[in-house]
Design an enzyme around this catalytic site. Structure first.
Site, PDB file in Angstrom:
ATOM      1  N   LYS A  22       0.834  -1.011  -0.097  1.00  0.00           N
ATOM      2  CA  LYS A  22       0.177   0.073  -0.128  1.00  0.00           C
ATOM      3  C   LYS A  22       1.033   0.854  -0.113  1.00  0.00           C
ATOM      4  CE  LYS A  22      -1.888   1.677   3.911  1.00  0.00           C
ATOM      5  NZ  LYS A  22      -1.182   3.168   4.405  1.00  0.00           N
ATOM      6  N   ASN A  23       1.917   0.690   1.063  1.00  0.00           N
ATOM      7  CA  ASN A  23       3.077   2.292   0.905  1.00  0.00           C
ATOM      8  C   ASN A  23       3.212   2.628   0.134  1.00  0.00           C
ATOM      9  OD1 ASN A  23       1.103   2.815   2.919  1.00  0.00           O
ATOM     10  ND2 ASN A  23       2.789   1.922   4.250  1.00  0.00           N
ATOM     11  N   CYS A 116      -4.246  12.623  13.968  1.00  0.00           N
ATOM     12  CA  CYS A 116      -4.635  11.288  13.318  1.00  0.00           C
ATOM     13  C   CYS A 116      -4.447  10.529  14.095  1.00  0.00           C
ATOM     14  CB  CYS A 116      -4.354  10.447  12.031  1.00  0.00           C
ATOM     15  SG  CYS A 116      -2.315   9.976  12.265  1.00  0.00           S
ATOM     16  N   ARG A 121       1.416  14.299  13.573  1.00  0.00           N
ATOM     17  CA  ARG A 121       1.685  14.064  12.606  1.00  0.00           C
ATOM     18  C   ARG A 121       1.937  15.618  11.227  1.00  0.00           C
ATOM     19  NH1 ARG A 121      -0.731   8.466   9.681  1.00  0.00           N
ATOM     20  NH2 ARG A 121       1.389   9.003   8.133  1.00  0.00           N
ATOM     21  N   ASP A 304       5.122   0.241  11.551  1.00  0.00           N
ATOM     22  CA  ASP A 304       3.879  -0.074  11.488  1.00  0.00           C
ATOM     23  C   ASP A 304       3.673  -1.888  11.178  1.00  0.00           C
ATOM     24  OD1 ASP A 304       3.089   1.549  10.396  1.00  0.00           O
ATOM     25  OD2 ASP A 304       4.122   1.939   8.100  1.00  0.00           O
ATOM     26  N   ARG A 396      -7.934  -0.337   5.092  1.00  0.00           N
ATOM     27  CA  ARG A 396      -7.509   0.465   4.378  1.00  0.00           C
ATOM     28  C   ARG A 396      -6.372  -0.148   3.634  1.00  0.00           C
ATOM     29  NH1 ARG A 396      -6.698   5.356   8.017  1.00  0.00           N
ATOM     30  NH2 ARG A 396      -4.840   5.989   6.027  1.00  0.00           N
TER      31      ARG A 396
END
Ligand code: EPU
Length: 417
Positions: A22-23, A116, A121, A304, A396
């Site tokens: 995803k990233n 968030c 951030r 993560d 997500r």
């Protein structure tokens, strides 16, 4: 809102395939804004953040044809060089359109992301980089506006390592006049993947994967095809699922060299780790012993995977100190793990896990993407049923997690309201 019902304990066994990252996919999608020619991306994960980015790109005028796992994007003209609040608030990575839109169309307006679930951030480092490249940056009514007739190459020293900040600066510098040198740049594999795509579009980039990246601006970029790199965080999550269930899980189609920090910690804890060319296999039939970990930019232990590691640590012998150095508030999973019987206390930026605890199924609430993954792992090892509410967080970033886990022998049921 969907929820997961997970029945435990189970022992996972078998093979699972990693999806595209995803990233890495998010900045690669944004890179399509840099050229009027078609950019074809494959190995795209089927997750919600990718669909959100595609929606945002369509809003700016990108013509998009998407099929499962791939998309062709054509930014013949930019109709709207902006990212509205509605999209940015659901996905912070929307700020990745700032660099490409600024450099392609000379101006851009993007909503500030705001706070968030994992911390404040800010995007000050992204904005400082654009200023160094000659843009005029203003903040008004919650929006960032940046303008520049043409960006000029510059030396940019990042105060802190920032992944999307590095990517945004790289994206902007590709069409700037002259050379840009990024120092203290992020070394993450996702940054390297973006550099590979930009190079195949005609970009002149060197040094990706090190702390110094040089970008020589070009007049125009052209279309290209690119397969997104495997998701190291997803792969790591399934490796940890193998370990927490004292099972035997092989993650295929991944890049073992991107998982070194995790594999070292797993080995130190007593798990057996085997690496193949594109496979990692984790076996953990015996007891595991508590390990201290501290998150750090790549190649350090990834933030993560911090929450998922904590789930594993709850069942290890002895104490584990888990220190989060990247984000100031990434411990929302602690209270939920405690509800499942984990013994954890917070000490500033560290969580101290006392193991082994006998986890019990409970009703828990997902708060962000990786915290949700940690709860799913804990549920696999817990006695009885765990109900995880708000799995939209999981959706997500994890493609078909319930199917992948069930194929390994788990009992995960998605219930839609
Ligand atoms: N920071 C600033 N100012 C900035 C940018 C960053 O102070 O302008 C700070 C952040 O607040 C944070 C630290 O610098 O404390 C590092 O943040 P970074 O910018 O590297 O994070 P990011 O680029 O916003 C990406 C991933 C995250 C991952 C982090 C760290 C994407 C789309 N997101 O975020 O992924 O946790 O790098 O590796 O690439 C996730 O996938 O669950 C996720 C949160």
């Amino acid at each position: 809102m969907d929820r997961f019902h997970i029945e435990g304990p189970v022992r996972l066994e078998g093979e699972v395939e990693a999806s595209g990252a995803k990233n890495a996919a998010l900045p690669c999608l944004a890179a399509a804004l840099l050229t009027p020619e078609p950019v074809h991306l494959s190995n795209l994960p089927d997750v919600r953040d990718i669909r959100t980015m595609q929606k945002l790109l369509a809003h700016t005028g990108v013509f998009l044809s998407a099929r499962p796992g791939e998309a062709t994007l054509e930014a013949r003209e930019i109709h709207a060089a902006d990212a509205p609040y509605d999209l940015v608030k659901t996905m912070r990575a929307s700020v990745l359109v700032l660099g490409p839109l600024l450099t392609r169309s000379g101006q851009v307006r993007v909503s500030l992301p705001g706070g968030c679930a994992i911390g404040v951030r800010p995007i000050d480092l992204h904005l400082a980089a654009f200023k160094r490249l000659g843009a005029e940056v203003t903040l008004e009514h919650g929006y960032v506006e940046a303008k520049a007739a043409r960006l000029r190459g510059a030396r940019i020293l990042f105060e802190t390592v920032t992944v999307t900040g590095t990517e945004n600066a790289m994206l902007a510098a590709t069409l700037a006049r002259g050379e840009t040198v990024l120092e203290n740049a992020a070394r993450e594999p996702e940054v390297v993947d973006l550099a590979r795509l930009l190079r195949s579009m005609g970009g002149r980039i060197a040094g990706e994967g090190t702390a110094t990246i040089a970008v020589e601006g070009v007049e125009a970029l052209h279309g290209a095809g690119h397969a997104v790199v495997a998701d190291r965080i997803e792969a790591g999550t399934y490796a940890l699922a193998g370990a927490i269930t004292r099972g035997d899980v092989a993650v295929r189609r991944c890049r073992p060299e991107h998982l070194e920090a995790l594999m070292e910690s797993l080995t130190a804890a007593g798990a057996r780790v085997e690496k193949g060319a594109d496979t990692v296999r984790v076996r953990a039939t015996e007891r595991l012993s508590g390990q201290d970990i501290s998150t750090a930019p790549y190649p350090g232990f990834p933030t993560d995977l911090q929450a998922q590691w904590m789930a594993l640590a709850t069942g290890m012998e002895g104490e584990s100190r888990i220190t989060e150095t990247i984000f100031e508030n990434r411990f929302h999973h602690v209270a939920e793990l405690q509800r499942m019987g984990a013994r954890i206390r917070l000490d500033g930026r560290s969580a101290i896990v006392e193991g082994p605890a006998r986890l019990m199924g409970a009703s828990v609430m997902a708060s962000d993407l990786r915290a949700s993954a940690a709860l799913a792992l804990a549920a696999l090892a817990a006695q009885g049923e765990t109900v995880i509410e708000r799995v939209y967080h999981l959706d997500r970033g994890y493609e078909k997690m319930e199917e992948k886990l069930n194929r390994l022998g788990a009992s995960v049921r998605r219930v839609s309201e």
